[in-house]
Design a protein around this motif. Structure first.
Motif, PDB file in Angstrom:
ATOM      1  N   TYR A 123       0.833  -1.207   0.000  1.00  0.00           N
ATOM      2  CA  TYR A 123       0.000   0.000   0.000  1.00  0.00           C
ATOM      3  C   TYR A 123       0.867   1.255   0.000  1.00  0.00           C
ATOM      4  O   TYR A 123       0.643   2.182  -0.793  1.00  0.00           O
ATOM      5  N   LEU A 124       1.856   1.303   0.897  1.00  0.00           N
ATOM      6  CA  LEU A 124       2.700   2.493   0.981  1.00  0.00           C
ATOM      7  C   LEU A 124       3.435   2.739  -0.335  1.00  0.00           C
ATOM      8  O   LEU A 124       3.496   3.865  -0.821  1.00  0.00           O
ATOM      9  N   THR A 125       3.990   1.670  -0.910  1.00  0.00           N
ATOM     10  CA  THR A 125       4.708   1.818  -2.177  1.00  0.00           C
ATOM     11  C   THR A 125       3.775   2.247  -3.299  1.00  0.00           C
ATOM     12  O   THR A 125       4.132   3.089  -4.135  1.00  0.00           O
ATOM     13  N   LEU A 318     -10.469   3.164   1.427  1.00  0.00           N
ATOM     14  CA  LEU A 318     -10.522   1.939   2.219  1.00  0.00           C
ATOM     15  C   LEU A 318      -9.131   1.341   2.374  1.00  0.00           C
ATOM     16  O   LEU A 318      -8.804   0.749   3.409  1.00  0.00           O
ATOM     17  N   ASP A 319      -8.305   1.486   1.337  1.00  0.00           N
ATOM     18  CA  ASP A 319      -6.947   0.931   1.392  1.00  0.00           C
ATOM     19  C   ASP A 319      -6.188   1.480   2.592  1.00  0.00           C
ATOM     20  O   ASP A 319      -5.493   0.736   3.298  1.00  0.00           O
ATOM     21  N   PHE A 320      -6.299   2.787   2.816  1.00  0.00           N
ATOM     22  CA  PHE A 320      -5.603   3.387   3.958  1.00  0.00           C
ATOM     23  C   PHE A 320      -6.146   2.842   5.265  1.00  0.00           C
ATOM     24  O   PHE A 320      -5.377   2.485   6.175  1.00  0.00           O
ATOM     25  N   GLN A 321      -7.463   2.785   5.390  1.00  0.00           N
ATOM     26  CA  GLN A 321      -8.059   2.338   6.641  1.00  0.00           C
ATOM     27  C   GLN A 321      -7.737   0.868   6.924  1.00  0.00           C
ATOM     28  O   GLN A 321      -7.485   0.490   8.070  1.00  0.00           O
ATOM     29  N   PHE A 322      -7.732   0.023   5.892  1.00  0.00           N
ATOM     30  CA  PHE A 322      -7.322  -1.371   6.068  1.00  0.00           C
ATOM     31  C   PHE A 322      -5.857  -1.445   6.507  1.00  0.00           C
ATOM     32  O   PHE A 322      -5.493  -2.236   7.381  1.00  0.00           O
ATOM     33  N   THR A 323      -5.031  -0.627   5.896  1.00  0.00           N
ATOM     34  CA  THR A 323      -3.600  -0.615   6.226  1.00  0.00           C
ATOM     35  C   THR A 323      -3.376  -0.212   7.679  1.00  0.00           C
ATOM     36  O   THR A 323      -2.617  -0.857   8.413  1.00  0.00           O
ATOM     37  N   LYS A 324      -4.039   0.846   8.100  1.00  0.00           N
ATOM     38  CA  LYS A 324      -3.873   1.333   9.468  1.00  0.00           C
ATOM     39  C   LYS A 324      -4.374   0.286  10.472  1.00  0.00           C
ATOM     40  O   LYS A 324      -3.723   0.027  11.495  1.00  0.00           O
TER      41      LYS A 324
END
Length: 523
Positions: A123-125, A318-324
Motif C-alpha cells: 500500500y505504501l509503495t 478503504l486501502d488506507f483504513q485497512f492498512t492502518k
C-alpha cells in the motif's frame, strides 16, 4: 593538507560477543584544481557507511560515532577549505548520491526494525509511486519503507529513499494526511534539496547532512542521542544554511500540494496534519518538527495555496483504513484487546481488525466466521487474504490455497495475492505451480522478494542453476552486487547449463562489474 584519523570502536555482535573495529580515515583537503578528484568528506562518509553496512552486527551507535567523528575531525580543518558557496566545489553527483542512499538504507536495515508485512508495504509503495509519478522526479526509482518507531517522523534520504515511522501512520486520520507527508518528502527528492545544499554551501553543509542522517538512524531508538548528534552536526553551520533548510520546507510544501492535486488526492490533508502536529507538540518536541521546522505561518501559507477545485478531491480510501487497522494489530502487544466489539465497533474496518486479532490469538474459527460475513458485503481483496491466513492458522492449507487461487484469478498481477499464494504453494511443496506464477509476476514487478520466492521454488524443483541465478537477481535488486556476482558464478559452475543460460549469466555479470568499475573510476 591532509588529516589521518585512527578510530577504535567497540561493537557488539548479537549482544554476546565484543570485537574491536579498526578504522583509518585519511581526509585529503585540497582545492579541486590541485587534484583530479576532490575528496570531499561526504564521499568518505559514503565509503564508511558502505563498509559498515557489510557487517550487519555493527550497532547504530557505531555508525553514528563514525559519522560524528568525521564531522568533528573535518571541521577542525575548515581553514583549508574553499569559502562557502565557492563555485569551484565539486558537485554532489547522482552516482555519489545513489551510493550514499544505498549505504544509508543498508545501515538502517541492519540496525533498526522494519515493518516487512507485504500488504502494508505494498500500500505504501503504491500510493508513494502514484504521487512520485506526478512529480518532477517521475523518472527516478523511489524506495518507500516503514520503520517501527514510536516517534512521529518521516525523512527523504539520498537517492529517493523515503522512510516513514509507524507512529506517523497511526497518527494520520485519513489517506490525504499520510499522502501529504509522502508528497512533501517526494518534493524534497524532486527538488534535489540534499544535492543543492551540498552544491550551495560546500563541505560544511555536507557534514550537516551527514549528522542529520546519523540523527535519523540513532534517534529512532534513542531520541536524546539522536538530538545530540543532530546538534553537534548543526553547531558549526552558518545561519544561511538554516535559512536554506527553511526555504526547502516551504518549497516542499508548495510542490507537494501540487503533487497531491495532480494525483487526485485532497491536499487539505497537509494543512490538517500540520495542525495535528502543532496541537500535539506546541513546543516542537515531536521528532518530525525537529527535522521539518513548522510554525503557524507555514501552515497559513499551505492553506492559502489550496484551490477550490483541489479541496473537492477525495480525502480517504478503504486501502488506507485497512492498512492502518492491520498495522495497529501487528504492533499490538495485546491483540486480544481488539476482540472486544466495544473497542473495534461493528463497522467494516473494526470487524476486520477483530478478525486479524483472532488470527493472532490462535482463534481461527472466530476469524473465519467474521471474515465470511464481511466478504458477503464487501469485495476488498484484503478480506480474502485474511481469510486465507485464518485457514492457514487452522492448518487447512487446502482451503487456504483455494481461496488464494481464486483471488489471483480475480486480481491477476496483484502482488500481495500472488505472493501469498506462492508462499502457500512453496510451503506445500508445489513448485511446479508457483514458478509460472512468479515468472508472470516479474512481467510487471521487479522486486527482490519475487526472485527470493522463485529461487526457493527452483531449489524445491531441483533446478539448482536457475535457483542460483534467481538468488543473484535478488541480491542485484537489493544492491548487494558482489554477492550477486558470486551467485552468478556459482550458477555458471553447474553442469549441463544451456548456451543461452550461460550467455545470460555472463551478460548479467558483465553489467554488474561495469557498475563497480564505474564507481571505482569515479573515486
Amino acid at each position: 593538507m591532509s588529516l589521518t584519523a585512527t578510530i577504535y570502536v567497540f561493537c557488539t555482535l548479537n549482544d554476546r560477543f565484543v570485537f574491536l573495529l579498526f578504522c583509518r580515515f585519511r581526509i585529503t583537503i585540497t582545492r579541486p584544481h590541485e587534484t583530479k578528484q576532490h575528496q570531499a568528506p561526504i564521499l568518505l562518509l559514503i565509503q564508511a557507511l558502505y563498509k559498515s553496512s557489510r557487517y550487519k552486527s555493527i550497532s547504530c551507535g557505531c555508525v553514528a560515532f563514525l559519522i560524528t567523528l568525521l564531522v568533528l575531525v573535518s571541521s577542525s580543518a575548515q581553514a583549508g577549505l574553499p569559502e562557502l558557496g565557492d563555485p569551484t566545489l565539486d558537485s554532489f553527483s547522482t552516482r555519489d548520491e545513489q551510493q550514499l542512499g544505498l549505504a544509508f538504507y543498508r545501515s538502517l536495515r541492519a540496525n533498526l526494525t522494519f515493518i516487512d508485512d507485504l500488504q502494508i508495504n505494498y500500500y505504501l509503495t503504491s500510493i508513494g509511486e502514484r504521487l512520485a509519478s506526478h512529480s518532477d522526479a517521475a523518472g527516478n526509482r523511489f524506495h518507500f519503507f516503514i520503520i517501527k518507531a514510536p516517534t512521529i517522523n518521516a525523512f527523504a534520504g539520498p537517492a529517493a529513499y523515503i522512510g516513514i515511522h509507524t507512529q506517523l501512520i497511526l497518527e494520520a486520520e485519513n489517506e490525504s494526511q499520510l499522502a501529504s507527508v509522502l508528497a512533501h518528502e517526494i518534493a524534497h527528492v524532486s527538488q534535489r534539496h540534499l544535492a543543492r545544499a551540498y552544491d550551495s554551501s560546500g563541505s560544511s553543509t555536507a557534514l550537516t547532512i551527514a549528522a542529520l542522517l546519523a540523527a535519523i538512524l540513532v534517534g529512532t531508538q534513542d531520541s536524546q542521542a539522536g538530538q545530540a548528534i543532530l546538534l553537534s552536526g548543526i553547531a558549526g553551520s552558518q545561519q544561511s544554511s538554516i535559512n536554506f533548510t527553511r526555504s526547502n520546507e516551504y518549497e516542499a510544501d508548495r510542490v507537494g500540494i501540487g503533487i497531491l492535486a495532480d494525483t487526485g488526492i485532497n491536499p487539505q490533508g497537509m494543512v490538517d496534519f500540520f495542525e495535528i502536529l502543532l496541537d500535539k507538540s506546541p513546543d516542537g518536541g515531536i521528532e518530525y518538527l525537529r527535522t521539518h521546522p513548522l510554525n503557524s505561518s507555514r501552515v497559513s501559507e499551505a492553506k492559502n495555496r489550496l484551490s477550490k477545485k483541489a479541496r473537492k478531491l477525495p480525502t480517504d480510501s478503504l486501502d488506507f483504513q485497512f492498512t492502518k487497522a492491520r498495522l495497529i494489530v501487528l504492533l499490538s502487544k495485546q491483540p486480544a484487546y481488539f476482540l472486544n466489539d466495544d473497542v473495534v465497533g461493528s463497522g467494516l474496518i473494526g470487524q476486520y481488525q477483530k478478525a486479524l486479532a483472532a488470527i493472532r490469538t490462535q482463534k481461527p474459527d472466530l476469524a473465519i466466521k467474521i471474515l465470511n460475513k464481511l466478504i458477503k458485503q464487501h469485495k476488498h481483496p484484503w478480506l480474502r487474504l485474511a481469510l486465507a491466513e485464518a485457514y492457514t492458522e487452522k492448518r487447512d492449507d487446502k482451503k487456504a490455497m483455494q481461496i488464494l487461487s481464486d483471488l489471483t484469478d480475480l486480481y491477476p498481477g496483484y502482488l500481495p495475492a500472488t505472493m501469498a499464494y506462492v508462499t502457500a504453494l512453496n510451503n506445500n511443496n508445489m513448485p511446479e505451480k508457483s514458478i509460472p506464477l512468479l515468472k508472470k509476476q516479474l512481467q510487471t514487478d521487479d522486486f527482490g522478494i519475487i526472485y527470493k520466492a522463485l529461487a526457493q521454488a527452483y531449489y524445491a524443483n531441483g533446478q539448482i542453476s536457475a535457483a542460483l541465478e534467481s538468488t543473484g537477481d535478488q541480491y542485484a535488486r537489493q544492491g548487494y552486487i558482489e554477492l550477486a556476482i558470486q551467485q552468478y558464478d556459482n550458477a555458471l559452475k553447474q553442469p549441463n547449463i544451456s548456451p543461452s543460460t550461460k550467455q545470460r549469466l555472463e551478460a548479467a555479470k558483465h553489467e554488474l562489474k561495469t557498475v563497480i568499475q564505474k564507481y571505482n573510476d569515479a573515486h
